[in-house]
Structure formats: C-alpha cells, structure tokens
Design an enzyme around this catalytic site. Structure first.
Site, PDB file in Angstrom:
ATOM      1  CG  ASP A 225      19.678  87.641  36.884  1.00  0.00           C
ATOM      2  OD1 ASP A 225      21.179  87.900  37.523  1.00  0.00           O
ATOM      3  OD2 ASP A 225      18.846  86.579  37.367  1.00  0.00           O
TER       4      ASP A 225
ATOM      5  CG  HIS B  47      16.215  83.917  38.813  1.00  0.00           C
ATOM      6  ND1 HIS B  47      15.656  84.213  39.946  1.00  0.00           N
ATOM      7  CD2 HIS B  47      17.146  84.649  38.444  1.00  0.00           C
ATOM      8  CE1 HIS B  47      16.517  85.196  40.208  1.00  0.00           C
ATOM      9  NE2 HIS B  47      17.003  85.260  39.076  1.00  0.00           N
TER      10      HIS B  47
ATOM     11  CD  GLU C 236      22.819  87.181  42.404  1.00  0.00           C
ATOM     12  OE1 GLU C 236      22.130  88.467  43.330  1.00  0.00           O
ATOM     13  OE2 GLU C 236      22.538  86.863  41.682  1.00  0.00           O
TER      14      GLU C 236
ATOM     15  CG  ASP D   4      22.537  91.111  39.444  1.00  0.00           C
ATOM     16  OD1 ASP D   4      22.149  90.355  37.768  1.00  0.00           O
ATOM     17  OD2 ASP D   4      22.410  90.655  39.929  1.00  0.00           O
TER      18      ASP D   4
ATOM     19  CG  HIS E  98      25.276  87.112  38.757  1.00  0.00           C
ATOM     20  ND1 HIS E  98      24.840  86.225  38.066  1.00  0.00           N
ATOM     21  CD2 HIS E  98      24.715  87.762  39.486  1.00  0.00           C
ATOM     22  CE1 HIS E  98      23.228  86.593  38.227  1.00  0.00           C
ATOM     23  NE2 HIS E  98      22.952  87.487  38.337  1.00  0.00           N
TER      24      HIS E  98
HETATM   25 ZN   LIG Z   1      21.436  88.753  39.150  1.00  0.00          ZN
END
Ligand SMILES: [Zn+2]
Length: 455
Positions: free
Chosen positions: A282, A414, A316, A344, A270
């Site tokens: 990520d 994140h 995503e 991912d 993604h």
């Molecule tokens: Zn991801």
C-alpha cells in the site's frame, strides 16, 4: 520481403499488443526491482515527511528513465503529522493484570496525550449506536471500539468498509459521549499482535481526544479481561504531533497519444504511504505497476491513439490533497478524461477490474478484460475507482480500479508487516501486465470510449 529469421529474432516487435505486453512483462523482472528501489529509497513516506519528498524525486527519475514524456511535478499542499516515539497502552489496575500486552499504534492525525499519559477506566462498545445506548457510561472513560471486520463478508474490502468508521470517527464519537480517549481494534482479519494504523479525523466543536489502534489479539485480551474485571484501568501514552501544512507534489508523466492525443486515459496510484513497514503493498506495488506498465509500452514502442497519463498521487492516506490538486489543476481538460484507472489494492495476483463505466464503453472495457483471461485477470465488475481517482467522479469521468486477490491484504495493510518480502515478484508483474493491457487497449479503443456528450 522481410526475412523470417528477423521475425524470429525480434518477436517483441511483432504481433498482437496484448501478447507482446504479457511476454515482455513476465520476462523483465522490472516491476519488483522498481518496488525494491522505492522501498529502499523511501520506506516511510507519509505526506509531509522527508521520505515522501525523496519518493517524489525518485518517481520523477523513474518516469524519465522509463521513457515517459512531459515528466513533471505538480504542486499540492499536504498535512504534516508526526507519530513521535511513544505509543503505549498499559493496564494500571488491577495489579495482577499489569503484564497484559496491548500493542498499539497512534492513528494518523491523533493528538498526543499529556506526557504522563491518560489514565482512566474503560468502556467497550461495538458501534456508535452501542456507545449512544450506553448513555453516560462513557463519561471520563477510554472508549474501546471492538467490532471486528466481519469474516462472513466475501470481499475483505467490504468487510473493511463495514468496520473502518470506528477508526475514522471513533475519537469524535468518544468525545461526544464524554470519553477521554479512543482505542480501536485494528482493521485486520488476522488475529495477531501487529497493530494497524490509518487515518482518523476530528470535528470542529468536539474535544480532540487521543486515539490509537490496538492489535486484534490485544483487543481480544482486553475484551476478555474487561469481562472478568470491569473496573480495569488503563494508561494510554502517545507523543504524536501536528506540524501544520507543507508543500509537496504529485508526479506526472505521459505517453502522448497519436490520433486522439487530446483525450486522456489516466493511470494512477499513490506515492505516499504510512510511516510503518515500507508501504510495499500500500501502495508501493501500485506505483511499481503504473511505472512498469508505462515502461513496457515505451519499450515495446506501443503508442495508443489517446494520451496515457501516469499520475502518482501524494497524500491519499490522510487527506487526498494530491487528488484534489490534480482536479483543480486540470479543470479545463477534465472532460477529456475518458477513463481514470487506479491501482491501490496491493501487489497480489490481479483478478480483473471494477468500473462504473456504462453502455458501449462498458462493453468495450469488458472485451479488453476478456483478453486477460489466460492471466486470470478477466473479471469486470460494477464498482468504482480508488480514493484518488474518485475525486473525478463529480466530473463524471468513468472510473476503474485494478482488482487483486484480496484475502491477505488486510493482514499487512498499514502495519509493520507491509514490507517488500510480503510482495511476490510474479504476482506483481502480472498486475503490471494486466494494467498495461487495460491502459493501452482503452487508450487505443474506438469511439465507444470517447465522451461524445457530457454524461
Ligand atoms: Zn492505499
């Protein structure tokens, strides 16, 4: 006769495709250069943002320069949510605790607080059941969800799965019990002061209360303070905003197959990412692995029997709208997808793959994975794909995901720590090599991988 010196002079043009892919991948340094590019061009690329659109144009160009065919943008509509500039959680009372540091990040999709903030008492819970058992105890309070990812679980992704309901649904459950906001312990095994964002959702008919993640160390300080001072009061301030929907795109490119060009092996990652850090693991790493895998095959002039289709999905992180748009747009050929591989899980050293393929297809995939034993990437375990390719599960497309060494992934996931320097060039290029081998060999495998009959 072909002179021996010519073979020695052009070793990449000769021999077993797996050996050639591994040698070319490790020698090029291109996977990391690609990731560096993406992290510079569009470090923040949350769906609907300018960064996301820069990433789309960058990916299209990267596919074209890797020599892919039929490079194109495929439209999708995505949510546009903005974090804003204000995110704070302060102890208001008792006065002597006001210096307690509680770093927070709004969860993606949260509503804002009033500009003066929400000031309330706090109730700590470890689960939705715990919250329900406390009855009226949450009314008028900030609900603090504080169940850590379980460190006793071997697979950190499973530990994440066991805790992330608090982030996704905490605000809904808090509101149902009369709570005025939800604070969630960050999804990380590390105990530090870096908060981790991520998607949350609301539910129609339930009050939309603001929600944020607090760092794991902050969560531990808050929990200790609450035990000593149960009448503690907090003030939460967030100024995030929902800006509706905007158009965006998936980015698609192919290596058209030889004899079985109508059959498709999809290789996806993604392109969107959160608006903190650089989304380097990520899923910038996944994008770099997909682009590098395809570039390697083109550079080595390896054209498989089936068509290999690279898809860099949009959205995503907060909606999987790109994945759903892909499924809609390719309805007529979805039955001809023989495998959909996603990457991912970060750019760490590859360990192998998970798949839900069965029977002869599974045996064929296991034999391919075994070729990656010298690279340490030969695992083939039962499982599925990632969030994007999982949309094709309802069409019974066999799914697969590249597995990477998982121990440190959630330390950065994140968060502001998900930057280029957290990715190691050697590990990333090994991941690209493993992906290239699996994608090529699956696309070039015999009839055992074709979908003879609807499964
Ligand atoms: Zn991801």
């Amino acid at each position: 006769m072909f002179p021996a010196f010519a073979i020695l002079a052009f070793p990449l043009l000769q021999g077993d495709p797996v050996d050639r892919i591994l040698a070319a991948a490790l020698g090029s340094g291109k996977a990391y250069a690609t990731l560096r590019d993406l992290c510079q061009v569009a470090p923040h690329r949350l769906s609907g943002s300018e960064g996301a659109e820069r990433a789309v144009l960058w990916a299209k160009e990267a596919m074209a320069s890797a020599g892919l065919e039929s490079v194109r943008l495929e439209p999708c509509s995505v949510p546009k949510w903005e974090r804003g500039k204000v995110a704070s959680l302060e102890v208001i009372a008792p006065a002597e605790s006001r210096a307690t540091w509680l770093p927070v990040l709004a969860l993606g999709g949260s509503v804002a607080t009033p500009s003066s903030g929400i000031e309330a008492g706090v109730i700590e819970v470890t689960s939705f059941e715990d919250l329900a058992a406390k009855g009226e105890g949450a009314r008028g309070k900030i609900v603090f969800f504080d169940r850590p990812m379980d460190p006793k679980v071997l697979d950190p992704f499973e530990a994440y799965g066991g805790a992330v309901d608090q982030r996704g649904r905490g605000a809904v459950e808090a509101a149902k019990h009369g709570g005025v906001a939800a604070i969630v312990r960050s999804m990380s095994l590390a105990v530090d002061d870096v908060p981790h964002t991520g998607a949350m959702h609301y539910e129609d008919g339930t009050q939309r209360v603001p929600t944020a993640a607090v760092s794991t160390a902050g969560a531990e300080r808050l929990s200790a303070l609450l035990r000593a001072k149960p009448d503690l009061r907090l003030r939460l301030r967030l100024d995030c905003a929902d800006r509706g929907e905007v158009p965006s795109s998936n980015v698609v490119g192919e290596i058209r197959g030889g004899k079985l060009a109508d059959e498709i092996v999809l290789v996806g990652a993604h392109l969107d990412g959160w608006d903190v850090g650089q989304g380097a693991h990520d899923d910038g790493s996944g994008c770099a692995e997909v682009l590098e895998a395809m570039r390697l095959l083109r550079a080595l002039d390896l054209r498989p029997a089936r068509t290999l289709r690279a898809v860099l999905f949009m959205n995503e992180e907060n909606g999987t709208r790109g994945a759903r748009a892909y499924r809609e747009a390719h309805r007529d050929e979805v039955a001809r997808h023989v495998l959909a591989i996603e990457t991912d899980r970060g750019g760490f050293a590859p360990r192998g793959f998970s798949t839900d393929a069965a029977g002869d297809a599974l045996a064929a995939l296991r034999a391919i994975a075994a070729r990656l034993e010298p690279a340490g990437a030969s695992q083939l375990r039962a499982g599925g794909g990632g969030a994007d390719v999982s949309v094709l599960q309802q069409d019974r497309v066999p799914l697969m995901e590249l597995l990477a060494e998982p121990s440190r992934y959630f330390d950065v996931h994140h968060s502001e720590r998900d930057t280029l320097d957290a990715v190691h060039p050697r590990e990333l290029e090994l991941g690209a090599a493993a992906l290239a081998v699996m994608a090529f060999e699956a696309a070039d495998a015999g009839p055992e991988l074709s979908r003879q009959t609807p499964r």
